[in-house]
Design an enzyme around this catalytic site. Sequence first.
Site, short mmCIF file in Angstrom:
data_model
loop_
_atom_site.label_atom_id
_atom_site.label_comp_id
_atom_site.label_asym_id
_atom_site.label_seq_id
_atom_site.Cartn_x
_atom_site.Cartn_y
_atom_site.Cartn_z
NE ARG A 138 -4.14 -1.97 1.70
CZ ARG A 138 -4.08 -3.13 2.34
NH1 ARG A 138 -3.16 -3.33 3.27
NH2 ARG A 138 -4.93 -4.08 2.07
CD GLU A 179 8.23 15.43 -23.13
OE1 GLU A 179 7.53 16.42 -22.88
OE2 GLU A 179 7.76 14.29 -23.33
CD GLU A 230 -3.43 15.52 -16.89
OE1 GLU A 230 -2.27 15.15 -16.62
OE2 GLU A 230 -4.05 15.14 -17.87
NE ARG A 255 0.83 16.33 -13.88
CZ ARG A 255 1.50 15.60 -13.02
NH1 ARG A 255 1.22 15.66 -11.74
NH2 ARG A 255 2.46 14.80 -13.42
CG ASN A 289 -1.23 15.66 -21.26
OD1 ASN A 289 -0.26 14.99 -20.91
ND2 ASN A 289 -2.33 15.77 -20.52
CG HIS A 319 2.29 14.27 -24.49
ND1 HIS A 319 3.01 15.44 -24.64
CD2 HIS A 319 3.08 13.44 -23.75
CE1 HIS A 319 4.17 15.33 -24.00
NE2 HIS A 319 4.24 14.13 -23.46
CG HIS A 375 0.33 9.21 -25.65
ND1 HIS A 375 -0.41 9.55 -24.55
CD2 HIS A 375 1.62 9.39 -25.29
CE1 HIS A 375 0.41 9.92 -23.57
NE2 HIS A 375 1.64 9.83 -24.00
CG HIS A 410 7.36 9.77 -24.75
ND1 HIS A 410 6.01 9.57 -24.96
CD2 HIS A 410 7.45 10.86 -23.95
CE1 HIS A 410 5.33 10.50 -24.32
NE2 HIS A 410 6.18 11.29 -23.69
#
Length: 366
Positions: free
Chosen positions: A116, A180, A232, A236, A240, A243, A247, A260
Amino acid sequence: MNKKYIVRSASREYPIKWYSSLSELVAAVSAQVRPGDMLLVDSNADKYYGKFFRSLFATGKVFVIPSGEKSKSFSQYEKLTRALIRSGANRKTTLFALGGGVTGDLSGFIASTLLRGVSFVQIPTTLLSMVDSSVGGKTGINVPEGKNLVGTFYQPLSVHISMEFLQTLPAGHITGGLAEIIKSALLRDKKLLREIQKAKDAIRKRDPEILRKLSEKAVTIKADVVSEDETETGVRATLNLGHTLAHALEAYSRYKGITHGEAVAIGMHFAVRLSASLGILAIKKANEIIAMLRETGLPLYLQEYSTLKKASPEKLVAIMKRDKKNISDDIRFILLDEPGNALLPQPIPDTTLLTELAKFIEEGNK
Ligand SMILES: NC(=O)c1ccc[n+]([C@@H]2O[C@H](COP(=O)([O-])OP(=O)(O)OC[C@H]3O[C@@H](n4cnc5c(N)ncnc54)[C@H](O)[C@@H]3O)[C@@H](O)[C@H]2O)c1
């Protein structure tokens, strides 16, 4: 160590520390490791840097992650988690992740779920992981249905960075990291865009000082965004930029032949063109951004990759439809209204997207 930045996210405050040499970084990590702590290391990072880190951990507490995106999988997650438990992991164990974004994302996901939740420390060894993935606490794995579809938000205890790791990094991954950095500048910092433009030759030569300065700025942009919106729900999402298409390109090429960051570069180029086509960004400004992407040596079109040459707009749109970030039926894009200013995700109708992608592919064929 010559610089430290504190990330203040809602769930945790933690430092990002930059070291001027690898030996300084190793000394700092050594001071942080306690008996029982474990190292998860990417196979290539292990080949080059394992000798500096393995001795900090007890026998049987080092685990190698095979290089490559395919390691962000349920099978690797299960294999490693069970191995850690068999090796005596308990709730006081800290996991140290040494490698790129794949190692960081997988190790963070393991850390967030093992017993956990156990602590973890990021030691990023690729430019992309230094400027992006090691900060912000997104962890995760891929499933056949798509990338990063299973994961958690889980912040590290600390992040240790040395640009010395980049000496051994293949060129495509420098380009990917640079994409990036440029993304961060496009999102929030016009001045950084100009600095990147000025430093383009030094960047190509991997000047460590220049890369370090630009990376520090990019990381602080990311850290600021994450501090404002850890999970997000708002701003946030702008991280992306590029992206949505990236993706789809990665999934289409089955994560082979394109990094990537390279996919993000093509995705950003498309997002800039889309912003201009929709009348959100002035065409002159879009052309300036595209010229800058070209000058810094980023890939711009699908055709630069053999795995993407046959990708059709229809197929790419179908892949994008599955993306988890599409909370409605529409595919959403981050668009720019100014260099240095991004808008929250905008829904784009399929018909518009099909037309714009067809234009983009045709342009790349010229
Ligand atoms: N969590 C986030 O917020 C976030 C953000 C951006 C990207 N990502 C994820 O990051 C991943 C991409 O990360 P990446 O580009 O670092 O890829 P990666 O981890 O696959 O590393 C790239 C390659 O470099 C090798 N390598 C690593 N360090 C090296 C070194 N110093 N010298 C030589 N070789 C080295 C690796 O073995 C691998 O072959 C993707 O899975 C992406 O989804 C996550």
